[in-house]
Design an enzyme around this catalytic site. Sequence first.
Site: not given
Lengths: 660, 660
Positions: A326, A422
């Site tokens: 990420e 998240c």
Amino acid sequence: MNSIPHRSAASREAAVSPTGVKVNDEFWSGYTDLVRNVVIPYQYEALHDRAPGAEPSGAVQNFRIAAGQAEGEYVGWVFQDSDVAKWLEAVGYSLQIERDPDLERRADELIDLVAAAQHPDGYLNTYFTIKEPGKRWTNLTDCHELYCAGHMIEAAVAYYEATGKDKLLNVMKRMVDHIGTVFGREEGKLRGYDGHEEIELALVKLYRLTGEDRYLKLAAFFINERGQEPNFLREEWERRKRRGHFNPNVQDRLDAAYFQAHKPVREQSEAVGHAVRAVYLYTAMADLARLTGDAELEAACRRLWYNVTRTQMYVTGGIGSTHHGEAFTFDYDLPNDTIYAETCASIGLIFFAQRMLLLEPEAEYADVMERALYNNVLGSMAQDGKHYFYVNPLEVWPQACSCNPGKHHVKAERQAWFGCACCPPNVARLLASLNRYVYTRRGDTLYANLYVGSELSDEFGGVPVRITQSSELPWSGSVRFAIESERETTFSLALRVPGWCPGMTVAVNGERVILSPDQMQGGYLMLKRSWRGGDAIEIDLTIRTSLVYADVRVRADNHKAAIQRGPLVYCAESVDNGEIVAALGLRQNAAFSERPASDLPGGAIAVETEAWRSVSETSDLLYRTEAPTRENVRLTAVPYFLWGNRGRGEMTVWLTAQSE
Amino acid sequence: MNSIPHRSAASREAAVSPTGVKVNDEFWSGYTDLVRNVVIPYQYEALHDRAPGAEPSGAVQNFRIAAGQAEGEYVGWVFQDSDVAKWLEAVGYSLQIERDPDLERRADELIDLVAAAQHPDGYLNTYFTIKEPGKRWTNLTDCHELYCAGHMIEAAVAYYEATGKDKLLNVMKRMVDHIGTVFGREEGKLRGYDGHEEIELALVKLYRLTGEDRYLKLAAFFINERGQEPNFLREEWERRKRRGHFNPNVQDRLDAAYFQAHKPVREQSEAVGHAVRAVYLYTAMADLARLTGDAELEAACRRLWYNVTRTQMYVTGGIGSTHHGEAFTFDYDLPNDTIYAETCASIGLIFFAQRMLLLEPEAEYADVMERALYNNVLGSMAQDGKHYFYVNPLEVWPQACSCNPGKHHVKAERQAWFGCACCPPNVARLLASLNRYVYTRRGDTLYANLYVGSELSDEFGGVPVRITQSSELPWSGSVRFAIESERETTFSLALRVPGWCPGMTVAVNGERVILSPDQMQGGYLMLKRSWRGGDAIEIDLTIRTSLVYADVRVRADNHKAAIQRGPLVYCAESVDNGEIVAALGLRQNAAFSERPASDLPGGAIAVETEAWRSVSETSDLLYRTEAPTRENVRLTAVPYFLWGNRGRGEMTVWLTAQSE
């Protein structure tokens, strides 16, 4: 709004983000209402494992087990506690907008539970309480202990600001006291920091609320230790015999850059590693630079800002070019199809932008904030508030998402928000606290950063002033500020001239203001005068549909253009234009027409232009010497943030553009 | 050439690939010489762990240990034996070109060692002998036992054809006898097949050499069992408690499509899974269809051919769009930057094409064979014969290969060939056996598939004939066939009209042949007459530099063109054109000029054209409303197979092309 019942550290700062702002906006209030009415209640159910069809979160149950009120196994990620924290934080912001006794009661109960899970020494973390007792602080690299604490501190501050209730605040102060016994430069303490930055910016919030220097010092400690040699993360990894929490195999190397710990923060110039961690760190660095006047740190923030926004940011305000970790990749590497552009990373970029605005009033910070907000962040959430993108692509071919493993991380449709915990609560807490991003204040200058309908209550020269902003953005450029004040008082209203805006007219009380260059400061138009109740400032921002081009060093966008209208980036979808949107081509000089997009929610405007489509001659050969023919077509583009609302299909932001 | 000393099964076939061909070509002989003089000797050293700087292969040492001549641990992959096999096979082809007593002696010694490692029951595999005795045939999915046997069979056949020595042939016949006791439909035998196809095509070779039907039957068994229900691979995986050799964790599912075992082969229509495995299977299917006249199987081969070459093949003849599993993805998904296009897969495509040519004389099979050969395969090897690409990208930005993990598999420079042992020996055996791809013969028609300088010795109507082909390809289109014959004899010479060729003239003995449509059959010009010694056929293939366009369904190539000259695909490199080759644009109607590329090896021709380059105005903004300006430039393109010979830089095959 609740006022803060004690002298806040904030009042000693050169610049602040006024808290006495209430959003009341035709466009945005729908989203803040959605957060209050749908997202927060739904997430509450999810945290309690009661959301129908959702995988059990375990987050609340973990606290029950840790508090000795239930038995069972720990469930979820090592950072599961942060989901409870983010929910409480979003509740705090929501209660600041509008009190809600029932919601407050549920939050109080949850806070009681969190408090009950705290150890006598102040320690709080359900994973290490339930699953690995005795292993506290042994894997800062992976295990998010300080990260979870940071989120709970943010929740405690927000909840206290909303309600004046200090139970969670006191819990977290005790936890921070405990952290202070574990971390520090003193003999016997860990000279370490978390693998996932978060506590740093949270401690700044705690400092600003309480005015207690030790919180700022602890934040400074974590920031300053990062990347120092000997490298704490690497030494810790050696102590763990090179094994990780997520990967229990022996690893060849620890990539400190992934954690932004490859060099001391003041020496960093390029955004590297996990994008969310990076911008959370930069946010805290900008906080610390502002609060301490640390010029070296400020310079590092500027360099990092420049690197992110000039070389590693998508036109939608997305950051993070690869799903591997990420993470950021390198300058000008902005592939549109294998992109990551995580929602949380754009939210972190907004945090960073806001802190840079506090550091220095430059409109470009607000430009980026607005870009990320209206495009990447807003596009991540479905209109129902229950479906989300974590990855926000600029180019989607749904079959490739399914059938090419290099694009499996890109989804062609928003996913049920509880699938991963998240991003959705991060969107919730951002939208619920949107009021904090509208203005910054520096002395007697009020900077209007976002043109978002809102009411500000503040004091200038000792005179209480209320400024009601109304805005027709993003669809039209009319913005109005109405001033209410009991008596005349002098202050400057600094109106941001958006980077996308080719022209802006301003009238005060119906009289056109002739703009002179010396009124422009850092991209703001400064209106300094003695204001009185009833004064009105009317702004007309020219909103034009334009093509936008990337720097040619962005290989992925060569010979292409994006369509932008005001702050909104547009995209072409196959539902409007037929399959193979990549075969469409824009004419650089073609005019755009606008029309209401009746099949899209919320009064959206679609744009149309004369374009062309490449069509292959009928032939079963894959490669031919005959060029595809061009068919003239009328191309329809819709706001990027609304893509994917009409079924599964192709989408692209960047389209080939030619001059003729 | 050695003649085959017994009646071969080949003579019963409708079509064969003549073995009495010797390549003697200005362009290609350099490569076959390189294989003989450099690659084969160097690889011999590598297999013996004596190549300086190379990681120990262990391959020969494994055989020593298995033969009881040494002690130690097994080294390398589970399929390490196949490296020895491919080397022996390449040696076989090389000795067919030119005997070499010293090389033959080394091969004989190695064959003695292989024979010594064979078990009394015929079993041969060093991994299961040394490392997992007792586990034979328990993991066909992963462990390549039949694959290794297949390669050793191919080696045995090639070595026997070259030398008449049958030691390895007898070893492998015994191994096949053993395999026949393990696999079959009978009670107590495994109704299974290998996870990596290879033995099927090898058994066909063994059948064609020996004429013994049982080898063809065993090949048919493996082909026919594949994908039948209950699924053998899935059952085997269940027996292994869902654990694999490469991934010892419990797996959620077994993807039978990865192994082309998701449905019976006659029902397959789309190329799926690991690309090399797929084309090895299709090669064997085409073999079996030809040898048995199985129309259903033939139809499946045609469907799969169509799918691969019409929807999943790069313009360079590369196949396999993703490095995840080195696999096919889906129709028209041909990304140029995250591509795999493994060298071995293109070689397998050439095998498949050759078998399709034997199945039916259609020039398009040869077109693909030529495309893969001159571009993907040839480009994979450096001019020194010691550096290779495994991944053959169509677009390279070296920094992205280093810094974007999604492109780590793409290398910007050819790697030392011994780094991975699969592709380099595959190139070696293909180039060493290039003579087998020049012609196919069907009755008294000789099909010239490749215009490669060579000498063919064959018999037509009982008359020995020698045909000497000379060719100036790929640089110029002059091709000449000279016929030597003791007396007049009638046969057809079928001259392929290449798909890339806009015009072709033919003269026989200096007289221009007027071509009539009825002389064209399946893309070949049929010259049937009574030939006599001294006859000469002269062909002039028009070689023109042209733009080539992909079907618009290939999203990655929309609005782009590639440059092709004759069989060669060209590319633009930064060494000629400056950085950011993606910013270059082609004009569809611009003419090309040609010039010798003095800085490239082997008389290469570079092409130039008037083009443009997009240049960003000086500004530090990443996104701007000002379009980049266009600078006129002279674009240089060089043959793709020679890219990366002048240092590390950017390269692209596809360039934006505009009509004006």
